[in-house]
Design a protein around this motif. Structure first.
Motif, PDB file in Angstrom:
ATOM      1  N   TYR A 151     -34.453 -22.474  44.931  1.00 20.08           N
ATOM      2  CA  TYR A 151     -33.486 -23.509  45.309  1.00 20.08           C
ATOM      3  C   TYR A 151     -32.123 -23.238  44.685  1.00 20.08           C
ATOM      4  O   TYR A 151     -31.351 -24.149  44.458  1.00 20.08           O
ATOM      5  N   ARG A 157     -32.265 -25.729  53.955  1.00 18.63           N
ATOM      6  CA  ARG A 157     -33.286 -24.738  54.263  1.00 18.63           C
ATOM      7  C   ARG A 157     -33.989 -24.250  52.994  1.00 18.63           C
ATOM      8  O   ARG A 157     -35.211 -24.109  52.953  1.00 18.63           O
ATOM      9  N   LEU A 159     -34.233 -25.893  50.298  1.00 19.42           N
ATOM     10  CA  LEU A 159     -34.994 -27.024  49.777  1.00 19.42           C
ATOM     11  C   LEU A 159     -36.355 -27.107  50.459  1.00 19.42           C
ATOM     12  O   LEU A 159     -37.389 -27.311  49.815  1.00 19.42           O
ATOM     13  N   THR A 162     -38.514 -24.435  49.108  1.00 17.60           N
ATOM     14  CA  THR A 162     -38.989 -24.752  47.758  1.00 17.60           C
ATOM     15  C   THR A 162     -40.148 -25.736  47.801  1.00 17.60           C
ATOM     16  O   THR A 162     -41.146 -25.579  47.103  1.00 17.60           O
ATOM     17  N   PRO A 239     -43.075 -16.338  53.872  1.00 15.17           N
ATOM     18  CA  PRO A 239     -41.862 -15.978  54.621  1.00 15.17           C
ATOM     19  C   PRO A 239     -40.712 -16.940  54.349  1.00 15.17           C
ATOM     20  O   PRO A 239     -39.558 -16.504  54.226  1.00 15.17           O
ATOM     21  N   ASP A 240     -41.013 -18.224  54.212  1.00 15.16           N
ATOM     22  CA  ASP A 240     -39.950 -19.202  53.970  1.00 15.16           C
ATOM     23  C   ASP A 240     -39.298 -18.963  52.617  1.00 15.16           C
ATOM     24  O   ASP A 240     -38.078 -18.883  52.501  1.00 15.16           O
ATOM     25  N   SER A 243     -37.334 -15.679  52.468  1.00 13.07           N
ATOM     26  CA  SER A 243     -36.104 -15.580  53.253  1.00 13.07           C
ATOM     27  C   SER A 243     -35.017 -16.487  52.693  1.00 13.07           C
ATOM     28  O   SER A 243     -33.838 -16.175  52.815  1.00 13.07           O
ATOM     29  N   GLU A 244     -35.387 -17.581  52.034  1.00 14.46           N
ATOM     30  CA  GLU A 244     -34.356 -18.515  51.581  1.00 14.46           C
ATOM     31  C   GLU A 244     -33.902 -18.262  50.141  1.00 14.46           C
ATOM     32  O   GLU A 244     -32.825 -18.677  49.750  1.00 14.46           O
ATOM     33  N   ARG A 308     -37.107 -12.355  56.672  1.00 13.29           N
ATOM     34  CA  ARG A 308     -38.471 -12.762  57.046  1.00 13.29           C
ATOM     35  C   ARG A 308     -39.308 -11.547  57.412  1.00 13.29           C
ATOM     36  O   ARG A 308     -40.503 -11.489  57.124  1.00 13.29           O
TER      37      ARG A 308
END
Lengths: 513, 214
Positions: A151, A157, A159, A162, A239-240, A243-244, A308
């Motif tokens: 974060y 995104r 957030l 996380t 993946p989330d 990627s973030e 991703r």
């Protein structure tokens, strides 16, 4: 030695929380990373010293610990050097979310640096623990200290990523705790004195363990730590989060954290083998391994977000690791070698992805194009990384994937080998179409840019300064991934004898032979 | 003492059903807190001859944390998020309750497959622990509010812990403290994240956290 590994990052992390000025804090980050690497080097040199246990027999550095500690430490050093320049740039430039263009702020850099170092401390704790309860505590702690890292860019995104990371991994780890308790029951079911959850005591008393409870415990621990390791179908957070998170954090998550969870599974697998249930755990590892590879290869095809894509590639490679251990024998050694190769390659790819993201301000594979001309060095790294991670010669992963394949054929597992090759082929095709598109280069242009990268100033000299889009690439952003790339290349050409011996012994320690 | 142990276990089952059937966030938080109190009593009634100062201290610490500090944290997160106090389930309350009964049956069946060692105390222990764990999981996937997912995680942890308390009272202190600390920090970090979610989105509905997907 053990205490140095744990306390250097932990104390430095705490100091970072109170250090207000930026420059000394960033210097401290690199110093702590260097100190940690020095402690790991010491452990390599001093074979007797590293076996001496701390607090009872709770912590010690065996061969498997040392392999994973080395990977973690090396990758962290690269990430720390990268972080110094990265944080300076983040401080300077206004931030915009690449997806919706909205401005956002960064989470406090103090907390970020502190958590980064705490992350290293907890991962080291996973590697040196020899008590299953302590391993559990340490793995859960890695989740908690890495959540703020994801974060760092405060927008919706990151957030979301996380929150998913926290909830999915916490649930997984809670299942692993149940697995630990089942293991306690397994030690007591046969009557007699309960066995403490220390690895050597459990291994010594393995014959007494109750098989039904032990199987149930292994299943829960595999699912629990497998969530953290990113095995399909428990990989959904991965993946989330990858990627973030800032790219250097993604590099650490993928190259170091997933390996730590893998080590936890290896410990339990070793226990299963000594209890005579090796076939049960091997079958499950092969199953999850193949499933991860198949699922990742499907999602890599036509992936529209290059970070991703890397994340799914991590799912694939975690599948390969599980598969190699599941096959055993030569493939087990290949798996250990592959853990090293994958970490170095993926670390380099994520750092290169960070450069691409910073220059192009997008994670879309359709918008980040013409990379070889806009970012000659990072573009070249992207190409090299793609070739390495998909198992092309002459890079390290080629060698380890080939070793695993040979292990499968030696074991007579032709069906598994076919599935393995099929998944590798699909991933190669999927990544090739995305990566080549991004580089926007047919073969001859690749050679041209490769030329340009080896003599950096050459384009200008040759009067090709008219390249309008060429973005600056500061040294801090290219030296760490270049160093990792060099290591991957060397490992592809020649595995040093001490490393090979260490990997063999590490495989033997966790019951693969 | 078997009577008291069974009483505690049956009360645990009731708290689970209440968690499934309750429509207010505040009462769900209270329910999970009550669960934590029951857990604190559990080892005292499960092993009445084995009560040492250490066990009592651990039970007190665990109960104080899970029934006192964590509910307070979550309640604060709800208040600061300024959200409506309904649970907003994806699966209706009646259906949830019926599913809960089915899950209880499944837990009893699964527990029957794994024979317990002799000193387990009550045959109800294993099914109740499993049931609590599964209910926690179900709450996590079937409720929209982020606070409910944190509560589901706590309930799940309670189930695991119930199992552990009844068996593994011989776990070393370091591990017990580590587990407690991890759970505490987990809920703390979740609370902070909920706070950020409410600031960023002006709601804490996780079904609208859906921009990341393939």
């Amino acid at each position: 030695m053990i205490w140095a590994l744990l306390l250097i990052p932990a104390v430095a992390g705490l100091l970072c929380l109170v250090l207000r000025p930026n420059a000394p804090r960033r210097a401290l980050l690199v110093l702590a990373a260097l100190g940690h690497s020095a402690a790991v080097a010491w452990a390599w040199a001093d074979a007797d010293g590293r076996r001496s246990a701390a607090i009872g027999a709770w912590m010690a550095i065996d061969e498997a610990s040392l392999v994973f500690l080395s990977i973690t430490s090396l990758l962290f050093l690269a990430a720390a050097v990268y972080a110094v320049g990265y944080l300076a740039r983040e401080n300077r430039e206004p931030q915009h979310n690449p997806e919706d263009g909205l401005p956002f702020e960064n989470y406090s850099e103090t907390v970020f640096t502190g958590c980064l170092l705490a992350f290293l401390a907890t991962m080291s704790l996973v590697a040196v623990s020899r008590h299953l309860g302590l391993i559990w505590v340490a793995v859960e702690a890695t989740t908690l200290v890495s959540a703020p890292l994801i974060y760092f860019h405060r927008h919706h995104r990151s957030l979301e990523a996380t929150w998913k990371y926290l909830v999915i991994c916490s649930v997984g780890i809670a299942l692993a705790l149940l697995g630990n308790f089942f293991l306690v029951v397994a030690t007591r079911a046969g009557g007699g004195e309960p066995i403490p959850l220390l690895l050597q005591d459990l291994t010594a008393g393995a014959a007494r363990l109750d098989h039904a409870w032990l199987k149930a415990a292994f299943l829960l621990l595999l699912v629990g730590y497998g969530t953290k390791m990113g095995l399909a179908p428990m990989h959904t957070w991965l993946p989330d989060a990858h990627s973030e998170a800032p790219s250097l954090v993604s590099a650490l998550l993928s190259g170091a954290l997933l390996n730590c969870a893998f080590l936890a599974i290896l410990r339990v697998h070793g226990l299963m083998v000594s209890a005579g249930l090796g076939d049960f755990s091997r079958e499950l590892l092969v199953l999850f391994g193949l499933l991860s590879m198949a699922l990742a290869s499907v999602f890599i095809l036509n992936q529209a977000d290059f970070k991703r894509m890397l994340a799914y590639s991590s799912v694939e490679h975690m599948g390969i690791l599980a598969l190699g251990i599941g096959i055993g024998g030569l493939a087990g050694y290949g798996s250990m070698l592959h853990a090293v190769n994958h970490s170095l390659t993926k670390g380099m790819l994520f750092l290169a992805a960070g450069n691409i993201l910073a220059a192009c301000r997008t994670k879309s594979t359709l918008a980040a194009r013409d990379l070889l001309r806009r970012l000659p060095v990072s573009g070249l790294l992207w190409l090299v990384g793609f070739l390495a991670i998909t198992g092309s010669p002459p890079f390290g992963p080629f060698l380890s994937e080939l070793t695993i394949l040979k292990g499968m054929l030696d074991a007579g597992n032709v069906a598994v080998a076919v599935g393995y090759l099929l998944a590798l082929a699909v991933v190669f095709v999927g990544m090739a179409s995305v990566v080549l598109q991004m580089l926007y280069a047919p073969v001859e242009a690749v050679e041209l840019a490769g030329d340009a990268a080896s003599h950096e100033a050459a384009p200008r000299v040759k009067g090709r300064a008219a390249e309008p889009q060429r973005e600056p690439e500061p040294l801090w952003s290219i030296v760490p991934p270049l160093a990792l790339a060099a290591a991957v290349l060397v490992l592809g050409l020649w595995v040093p004898a001490p490393l090979a011996e260490m990997l063999q012994r590490a495989a033997a320690v966790v019951g693969v032979n | 003492m078997l009577f008291w142990l069974d009483l505690v276990l049956v009360l645990l089952v009731l708290t689970n059903l209440r968690l499934l059937g309750s429509s207010r966030l505040a009462s769900c938080i209270r329910t999970v807190a009550a669960q934590a109190v029951l857990l604190g009593v559990l080892p005292l009634v499960a092993h009445p001859h084995d009560v040492s100062l250490r066990v009592v201290a651990l039970c007190l610490a665990g109960a104080a944390m899970k029934a006192g500090v964590l509910p307070w944290l979550l309640r604060r997160a709800v208040v600061s998020a300024n959200v409506r106090s309904e649970v907003e389930p994806l699966v209706g309350f009646t259906t949830s309750l019926l599913l809960g009964i089915v899950l209880l049956g499944v837990a009893i069946h699964v527990a029957g497959q794994l024979p317990l060692p002799d000193d387990a105390g009550s045959p109800l222990l294993m099914p109740v622990a499993l049931f609590t764990t599964v209910v926690g999981l179900f709450v996590i996937v079937s409720r929209v509010k982020a606070v409910m997912q944190a509560l589901g995680y706590l309930a799940m942890e309670n189930g695991v812990y119930a199992f552990g308390l009844a068996f593994a009272v011989h776990e070393p202190l370091l591990v017990e403290m580590g587990i407690l600390l991890d759970v505490f920090v987990a809920v703390l970090v979740m609370g902070i994240t909920i706070h950020h979610i409410s600031r960023e989105f002006e709601h804490i509905d996780t079904d609208r956290l859906s921009s990341l997907k393939d």
